[in-house]
Design a protein around this motif. Structure first.
Motif, PDB file in Angstrom:
ATOM      1  N   TYR A   7       0.748  -1.305   0.267  1.00 15.16           N
ATOM      2  CA  TYR A   7       0.025   0.053   0.040  1.00 15.16           C
ATOM      3  C   TYR A   7       0.878   1.184   0.192  1.00 15.16           C
ATOM      4  N   LEU A   8       2.079   1.191   0.506  1.00 10.72           N
ATOM      5  CA  LEU A   8       2.832   2.206   0.509  1.00 10.72           C
ATOM      6  C   LEU A   8       3.598   2.554  -0.804  1.00 10.72           C
ATOM      7  N   PHE A   9       3.868   1.501  -1.649  1.00 14.69           N
ATOM      8  CA  PHE A   9       4.321   1.692  -2.723  1.00 14.69           C
ATOM      9  C   PHE A   9       3.232   2.000  -4.000  1.00 14.69           C
ATOM     10  N   LEU A  10       1.936   1.688  -3.618  1.00  9.78           N
ATOM     11  CA  LEU A  10       0.920   2.328  -4.457  1.00  9.78           C
ATOM     12  C   LEU A  10       0.720   3.947  -4.086  1.00  9.78           C
ATOM     13  N   ALA A  11       0.830   4.164  -2.816  1.00 10.20           N
ATOM     14  CA  ALA A  11       0.843   5.622  -2.106  1.00 10.20           C
ATOM     15  C   ALA A  11       2.068   6.287  -3.022  1.00 10.20           C
ATOM     16  N   SER A  12       2.925   5.734  -3.061  1.00 10.48           N
ATOM     17  CA  SER A  12       4.207   6.453  -3.751  1.00 10.48           C
ATOM     18  C   SER A  12       3.916   6.592  -5.251  1.00 10.48           C
ATOM     19  N   MET A  13       3.107   5.849  -5.820  1.00  7.33           N
ATOM     20  CA  MET A  13       3.027   5.865  -7.297  1.00  7.33           C
ATOM     21  C   MET A  13       1.818   7.327  -7.337  1.00  7.33           C
ATOM     22  N   VAL A  14       1.018   7.121  -6.384  1.00  8.16           N
ATOM     23  CA  VAL A  14      -0.103   8.351  -6.580  1.00  8.16           C
ATOM     24  C   VAL A  14       0.609   9.792  -6.044  1.00  8.16           C
ATOM     25  N   ASN A  15       1.674   9.639  -5.303  1.00  9.78           N
ATOM     26  CA  ASN A  15       2.134  10.952  -4.824  1.00  9.78           C
ATOM     27  C   ASN A  15       3.064  11.291  -6.129  1.00  9.78           C
ATOM     28  N   LEU A  16       3.472  10.557  -6.817  1.00 10.53           N
ATOM     29  CA  LEU A  16       4.036  10.802  -8.093  1.00 10.53           C
ATOM     30  C   LEU A  16       3.328  11.491  -9.052  1.00 10.53           C
ATOM     31  N   VAL A  17       2.296  10.557  -9.404  1.00 12.23           N
ATOM     32  CA  VAL A  17       1.188  11.282 -10.403  1.00 12.23           C
ATOM     33  C   VAL A  17       0.661  12.685  -9.931  1.00 12.23           C
ATOM     34  N   VAL A  18       0.319  12.556  -8.365  1.00 15.97           N
ATOM     35  CA  VAL A  18      -0.426  14.157  -8.052  1.00 15.97           C
ATOM     36  C   VAL A  18       0.811  15.255  -8.306  1.00 15.97           C
ATOM     37  N   ILE A  23      -7.019  -3.139   3.106  1.00 13.70           N
ATOM     38  CA  ILE A  23      -7.805  -3.356   1.933  1.00 13.70           C
ATOM     39  C   ILE A  23      -8.325  -1.857   1.251  1.00 13.70           C
ATOM     40  N   VAL A  24      -8.697  -1.210   2.378  1.00 12.63           N
ATOM     41  CA  VAL A  24      -9.452  -0.008   2.194  1.00 12.63           C
ATOM     42  C   VAL A  24      -8.322   1.211   1.395  1.00 12.63           C
ATOM     43  N   ILE A  25      -7.383   0.985   2.157  1.00 17.43           N
ATOM     44  CA  ILE A  25      -6.347   1.926   1.375  1.00 17.43           C
ATOM     45  C   ILE A  25      -5.815   1.491   0.218  1.00 17.43           C
ATOM     46  N   ILE A  26      -5.610   0.250   0.033  1.00 17.15           N
ATOM     47  CA  ILE A  26      -5.234  -0.182  -1.562  1.00 17.15           C
ATOM     48  C   ILE A  26      -6.051  -0.041  -2.624  1.00 17.15           C
ATOM     49  N   THR A  27      -7.432  -0.301  -1.950  1.00 16.05           N
ATOM     50  CA  THR A  27      -8.566  -0.041  -2.993  1.00 16.05           C
ATOM     51  C   THR A  27      -8.641   1.367  -3.224  1.00 16.05           C
ATOM     52  N   THR A  28      -8.314   2.644  -2.335  1.00 16.38           N
ATOM     53  CA  THR A  28      -8.525   3.831  -2.616  1.00 16.38           C
ATOM     54  C   THR A  28      -7.217   4.256  -3.541  1.00 16.38           C
ATOM     55  N   SER A  29      -6.186   3.514  -3.348  1.00 12.69           N
ATOM     56  CA  SER A  29      -5.040   4.090  -4.177  1.00 12.69           C
ATOM     57  C   SER A  29      -5.113   3.860  -5.527  1.00 12.69           C
ATOM     58  N   CYS A  30      -5.691   2.521  -5.698  1.00 12.35           N
ATOM     59  CA  CYS A  30      -5.981   1.930  -7.123  1.00 12.35           C
ATOM     60  C   CYS A  30      -7.110   2.898  -7.741  1.00 12.35           C
ATOM     61  N   TYR A  31      -8.031   3.058  -7.220  1.00 11.74           N
ATOM     62  CA  TYR A  31      -9.098   4.084  -7.615  1.00 11.74           C
ATOM     63  C   TYR A  31      -8.649   5.561  -8.142  1.00 11.74           C
ATOM     64  N   SER A  32      -7.710   6.108  -7.180  1.00 12.21           N
ATOM     65  CA  SER A  32      -7.183   7.417  -7.562  1.00 12.21           C
ATOM     66  C   SER A  32      -6.087   7.257  -8.689  1.00 12.21           C
ATOM     67  N   LEU A  33      -5.305   6.117  -8.764  1.00 14.76           N
ATOM     68  CA  LEU A  33      -4.478   5.948  -9.834  1.00 14.76           C
ATOM     69  C   LEU A  33      -4.918   6.072 -11.137  1.00 14.76           C
ATOM     70  N   ILE A  34      -6.148   5.157 -11.091  1.00 18.91           N
ATOM     71  CA  ILE A  34      -6.987   4.968 -12.567  1.00 18.91           C
ATOM     72  C   ILE A  34      -7.495   6.125 -12.941  1.00 18.91           C
ATOM     73  N   LEU A  35      -8.064   7.243 -12.272  1.00 15.66           N
ATOM     74  CA  LEU A  35      -8.573   8.500 -12.475  1.00 15.66           C
ATOM     75  C   LEU A  35      -7.401   9.322 -13.023  1.00 15.66           C
ATOM     76  N   MET A  36      -6.333   9.376 -12.060  1.00 19.83           N
ATOM     77  CA  MET A  36      -5.574  10.355 -12.575  1.00 19.83           C
ATOM     78  C   MET A  36      -4.793   9.954 -13.870  1.00 19.83           C
ATOM     79  N   SER A  37      -4.590   8.525 -14.153  1.00 22.74           N
ATOM     80  CA  SER A  37      -4.019   8.028 -15.317  1.00 22.74           C
ATOM     81  C   SER A  37      -4.744   8.505 -16.456  1.00 22.74           C
ATOM     82  N   ILE A  38      -6.256   8.474 -16.476  1.00 19.87           N
ATOM     83  CA  ILE A  38      -6.937   9.035 -17.514  1.00 19.87           C
ATOM     84  C   ILE A  38      -6.764  10.555 -17.801  1.00 19.87           C
TER      85      ILE A  38
END
Length: 409
Positions: free
Chosen positions: A334-345, A383-398
């Motif tokens: 989940y911290l790896f996913l948060a890192s990806m979110v941080n980069l995209v943000v 599970i909550v945090i991983i789900t939220t990270s994936c959700y935000s990454l998908i939208l940001m990728s778009i």
């Protein structure tokens, strides 16, 4: 471009070194503190991370003023006064209500724990002027001074914290060490900021400067607020809902997993400094390189932490945290996913993509909603945090696919 490469290399090296010193504070303190005390320190660190979000907005506006207006000392003082006025009620409330806040998060029944939020409140007060001096120094390209101030804080808080904890100040001492180190760093920065002195001023023109960058500041606030909550709020939730010992064990393991976030955050911050809104091809190239570095560095740590969790925990924070060693792999994910979110943000902030407002707010809303229905177990929170990270990454990728599309006539 070539003249900036040495500066980028210097910033990258310095940021990695400072990140290492900052992190060293946690594993070393874990050896000197009980599990419960260490968990309490991590709660206050989570509050420090969250409190820095608003200051990031003021720092951005201050940097813009100092860069574009060499004679803008008065404007900076007015903006600094506004920031202090905004922070002052929170500073007083946190200091006065320290025992109640400590009780809410199940801190220990000793003065070192009950009043641990007092040095945190003083740290907030000191952070306001320190932020403006930092912005001024950056605007003048005093990167070596900025690096030294960061090293003073990172190294100073480590040495002072060990001393304070050893003499019996426990949680209060660990937090006070950050305050003392920040004060020393602040004094150093004021002496190096030649020709600039921050002072209390009447708010005559600050509205114009603040209004000019308000929309961008709001973008930073919502997006960085979401990212900060994503990687730090889990400690607060666990400390509130579970036993102090379990929360302390969780905080220790989470501290190791956060290595992934803070190391890759250094990469993101340095590489994305070269983003330009008008240069689509260069932006795309920079993003690809940044993603590759984050994926390699973060992914490597994720693999190592997942294969050898017991060994990593024993080496970094000690064998007393092994009862929750099974949490290290999912927390690392989940911290790896948060890192990806941080980069995209960070990338979308640099491009001033307004759609990031909606994505950040809906992602934060989703996080709160899922936590409300899945907070009874540690597994549910992951599970909550991983789900939220994936959700935000998908939208940001778009959004990225849209903003990276070359314009056609």
């Amino acid at each position: 471009l070539y003249t900036t490469l040495p500066i980028i290399a210097l910033l990258f090296t310095g940021s990695i070194f400072v990140a290492f010193l900052n992190y060293l504070y946690h594993p070393i303190l874990s050896r000197f503190m009980s599990i419960n005390d260490f968990g309490e320190v991590q709660v206050i660190f989570s509050f420090i991370f969250l409190a820095s979000v608003v200051l990031s907005v003021f720092r951005m506006i201050a940097l813009n003023i100092a860069t574009n207006n060499p004679e803008g000392s008065q404007d900076l003082s007015e903006l600094g006064t506004l920031a202090f006025v905004i922070y002052l009620p929170f500073i007083i409330a946190i200091g006065v209500l320290s025992p109640l806040i400590s009780h809410f998060f199940s801190f220990g029944d000793n003065w070192q724990s009950e009043w641990a939020f007092v040095p945190f409140a003083l740290l907030l007060a000191l952070s306001v002027p320190a932020t403006f001096y930092s912005a001024y120094l950056q605007s003048k390209h005093h990167f070596s001074t900025l690096s030294i101030t960061s090293i003073i804080i990172a190294g100073g808080k480590l040495l002072i914290a060990v001393i304070f904890v050893v003499i019996g100040m426990r949680v209060f001492g660990a937090v006070s060490a950050i305050l003392v180190a920040t004060f020393v760093s602040f004094i150093y920065s004021t002496r190096k900021a030649h020709g600039f002195r921050l002072h209390f001023a009447k708010l005559n023109h600050v509205a114009k400067s603040f209004k000019k960058e308000f929309s961008y500041g709001l973008l930073i606030f919502t997006s960085l607020g979401f990212v900060t909550f994503l990687y730090s709020a889990d400690v607060l939730v666990v400390k509130r809902l579970f036993t102090p010992e379990l929360a302390g064990l969780y905080s220790g393991v989470a501290t190791i997993a956060r290595i992934i976030f803070f190391v890759t955050a250094s990469v993101s911050g340095v590489l994305l400094a070269s983003i330009k809104q008008s240069d689509v091809m260069t932006n795309r190239s920079v993003l690809k390189k940044a993603l590759m570095l984050v994926f390699i560095i973060g992914g490597s740590a994720l693999i190592i932490f997942s294969i050898f969790p017991e060994f990593i925990i024993s080496i970094l924070i000690g064998s007393k945290y092994l009862p929750l060693s099974g949490l290290l792999p999912p927390l690392s994910l989940y911290l790896f996913l948060a890192s990806m979110v941080n980069l995209v943000v960070s990338y979308l902030i640099a491009l001033r993509a307004r759609s990031l407002h909606l994505i950040s707010l809906t992602s934060l809303g989703l996080l709160f909603l899922l936590l409300f229905f899945n907070h009874s177990s540690l597994g549910g929170g992951r599970i909550v945090i991983i789900t939220t990270s994936c959700y935000s990454l998908i939208l940001m990728s778009i959004v990225i696919l849209n903003v990276n599309r070359p314009k056609t006539n």
